[in-house]
Design a protein around this motif. Structure first.
Motif, PDB file in Angstrom:
ATOM      1  N   ALA A 127      62.368 -20.064 -10.308  1.00 40.57           N
ATOM      2  CA  ALA A 127      61.016 -19.842 -10.805  1.00 40.57           C
ATOM      3  C   ALA A 127      60.875 -18.444 -11.399  1.00 40.57           C
ATOM      4  O   ALA A 127      60.098 -18.228 -12.323  1.00 40.57           O
ATOM      5  N   VAL A 160      48.224 -16.168 -13.667  1.00 39.30           N
ATOM      6  CA  VAL A 160      48.496 -17.487 -13.079  1.00 39.30           C
ATOM      7  C   VAL A 160      49.992 -17.672 -12.855  1.00 39.30           C
ATOM      8  O   VAL A 160      50.427 -18.161 -11.805  1.00 39.30           O
ATOM      9  N   VAL A 161      50.809 -17.272 -13.848  1.00 39.11           N
ATOM     10  CA  VAL A 161      52.260 -17.410 -13.716  1.00 39.11           C
ATOM     11  C   VAL A 161      52.774 -16.557 -12.570  1.00 39.11           C
ATOM     12  O   VAL A 161      53.599 -17.010 -11.759  1.00 39.11           O
ATOM     13  N   LEU A 163      51.200 -15.527  -9.883  1.00 48.18           N
ATOM     14  CA  LEU A 163      50.794 -16.132  -8.613  1.00 48.18           C
ATOM     15  C   LEU A 163      51.564 -17.415  -8.349  1.00 48.18           C
ATOM     16  O   LEU A 163      52.021 -17.662  -7.222  1.00 48.18           O
ATOM     17  N   GLY A 164      51.743 -18.241  -9.380  1.00 46.35           N
ATOM     18  CA  GLY A 164      52.471 -19.495  -9.208  1.00 46.35           C
ATOM     19  C   GLY A 164      53.918 -19.281  -8.814  1.00 46.35           C
ATOM     20  O   GLY A 164      54.448 -19.967  -7.927  1.00 46.35           O
ATOM     21  N   VAL A 165      54.592 -18.320  -9.454  1.00 44.95           N
ATOM     22  CA  VAL A 165      55.982 -18.020  -9.105  1.00 44.95           C
ATOM     23  C   VAL A 165      56.077 -17.545  -7.660  1.00 44.95           C
ATOM     24  O   VAL A 165      56.958 -17.963  -6.900  1.00 44.95           O
ATOM     25  N   ILE A 167      54.041 -18.247  -5.172  1.00 41.00           N
ATOM     26  CA  ILE A 167      53.815 -19.373  -4.267  1.00 41.00           C
ATOM     27  C   ILE A 167      55.050 -20.260  -4.186  1.00 41.00           C
ATOM     28  O   ILE A 167      55.468 -20.685  -3.100  1.00 41.00           O
ATOM     29  N   PHE A 168      55.677 -20.564  -5.358  1.00 33.32           N
ATOM     30  CA  PHE A 168      56.875 -21.401  -5.361  1.00 33.32           C
ATOM     31  C   PHE A 168      57.994 -20.768  -4.543  1.00 33.32           C
ATOM     32  O   PHE A 168      58.651 -21.416  -3.726  1.00 33.32           O
ATOM     33  N   THR A 171      57.115 -20.555  -0.786  1.00 32.70           N
ATOM     34  CA  THR A 171      57.159 -21.899  -0.209  1.00 32.70           C
ATOM     35  C   THR A 171      58.601 -22.333   0.016  1.00 32.70           C
ATOM     36  O   THR A 171      58.929 -22.932   1.048  1.00 32.70           O
ATOM     37  N   LEU A 192      54.230 -25.719   1.497  1.00 32.05           N
ATOM     38  CA  LEU A 192      53.235 -25.283   0.519  1.00 32.05           C
ATOM     39  C   LEU A 192      51.863 -25.114   1.180  1.00 32.05           C
ATOM     40  O   LEU A 192      51.144 -24.144   0.906  1.00 32.05           O
ATOM     41  N   VAL A 196      49.803 -21.527   1.237  1.00 29.95           N
ATOM     42  CA  VAL A 196      48.470 -21.363   0.657  1.00 29.95           C
ATOM     43  C   VAL A 196      47.462 -20.917   1.712  1.00 29.95           C
ATOM     44  O   VAL A 196      46.619 -20.043   1.453  1.00 29.95           O
TER      45      VAL A 196
END
Length: 276
Positions: A127, A160-161, A163-165, A167-168, A171, A192, A196
């Motif tokens: 990611a 967003v990217v 934060l998303g990276v 989280i991935f 997780t 996940l 979160v």
């Protein structure tokens, strides 16, 4: 005929080999750095590969390991290895690139995909590759040209990217460190869910990570996750800006309806697509 002429002019075998290698290197560099339509499509394909890789890892966390999954592991591993080798071949500073975190995450990912017994844990680090591609100057420049949405919401997209990276990756770390001994983490969805709830500091308590390592992972998720979440909130709530370098002072971002540069007062001529 070209080989024969070169050999008669006194060039040794190494010189003859170097010529096609340099030509190959030039073609590869063109793919990764060129601005033709085919090169642009190639770089978008690399970005799509990263997204598909992450989705594959998530999907297979719900499935038992079998021959089909391991075969796909090898396919992804070969594709990522080819990409990695190509980038190292065209690198102008290979030793400097080897010292980068993104390079070593790619190495971990390649090993994890090509050695099924090692599991898929390192695959979540892929990611980071998506983030690195979006931080690439040429990719960002191309997105600004191709996507009006990206131009209007660039800061939000990056928030967003990021934060998303995070989280991935977190997780994946939770899943791989807990699945063997924590019955509460049975699949990626459980990991996940915990990530979160920890990131938002909700802390329902129905899933916990026992032991010192588990507590340290939870602390990392809460501290860094909240920071990234606040950055996203800031990007969403901040006044809309447009990227347009001032021709005098080079200030990069201005209000969408700006007529003058706030830094030096220069009259601006910001392109307007006529969309409210």
């Amino acid at each position: 005929m070209a080989f024969y002429r070169n050999s008669t002019k006194g060039h040794g075998p190494l010189d003859v080999v170097a010529v096609p290698f340099e030509a190959l290197k030039g073609r590869i560099r063109q793919l990764y750095e060129g601005d033709t339509f085919g090169c642009i499509k190639f770089r978008y394909a690399l970005l799509a590969l990263d997204v598909v890789t992450v989705l594959f890892i998530i999907a297979t966390s719900f499935l038992p390991r079998n021959r089909a999954v391991e075969s796909l592991d090898v396919v992804f591993g070969v594709l990522i290895l080819a990409d990695f080798a190509a980038r190292m071949i065209i690198s102008r500073q290979p030793l400097h690139d080897l010292a980068r975190l993104s390079t070593w995450t790619d190495i971990v990912v390649i090993i994890s995909f090509l050695a099924p017994l090692a599991g898929e844990a390192g695959g979540f680090l892929r990611a980071f590759r998506t983030l690195r591609l979006l931080r690439d100057y040429q990719m960002v420049a191309r997105l600004r040209v191709d996507s009006p949405f990206f131009r209007r919401n660039e800061e939000v997209v990056f928030a967003v990217v990021n934060l998303g990276v995070f989280i991935f990756v977190m997780t994946g770390i939770v899943y791989e460190t807990q699945k063997s001994h924590n019955h509460q983490i049975a699949n990626y969805a459980d990991a996940l869910y915990f990530t979160v709830t920890a990131l938002t500091t909700t802390g329902f308590g129905d899933i916990t990570l026992p032991g010192t390592v588990g507590r340290l992972i939870t602390v990392v998720i809460m501290i860094f996750g909240v920071t990234l979440f606040l950055n996203l909130a800031k990007a969403l709530l901040a006044p809309s800006k447009v990227r347009f370098p001032c021709p005098v002072c080079a200030l990069q971002r201005h209000d969408v309806d700006a007529v003058h540069c706030k830094a030096c007062g220069t009259v601006l001529n910001i392109p307007d697509e006529g969309m409210d």
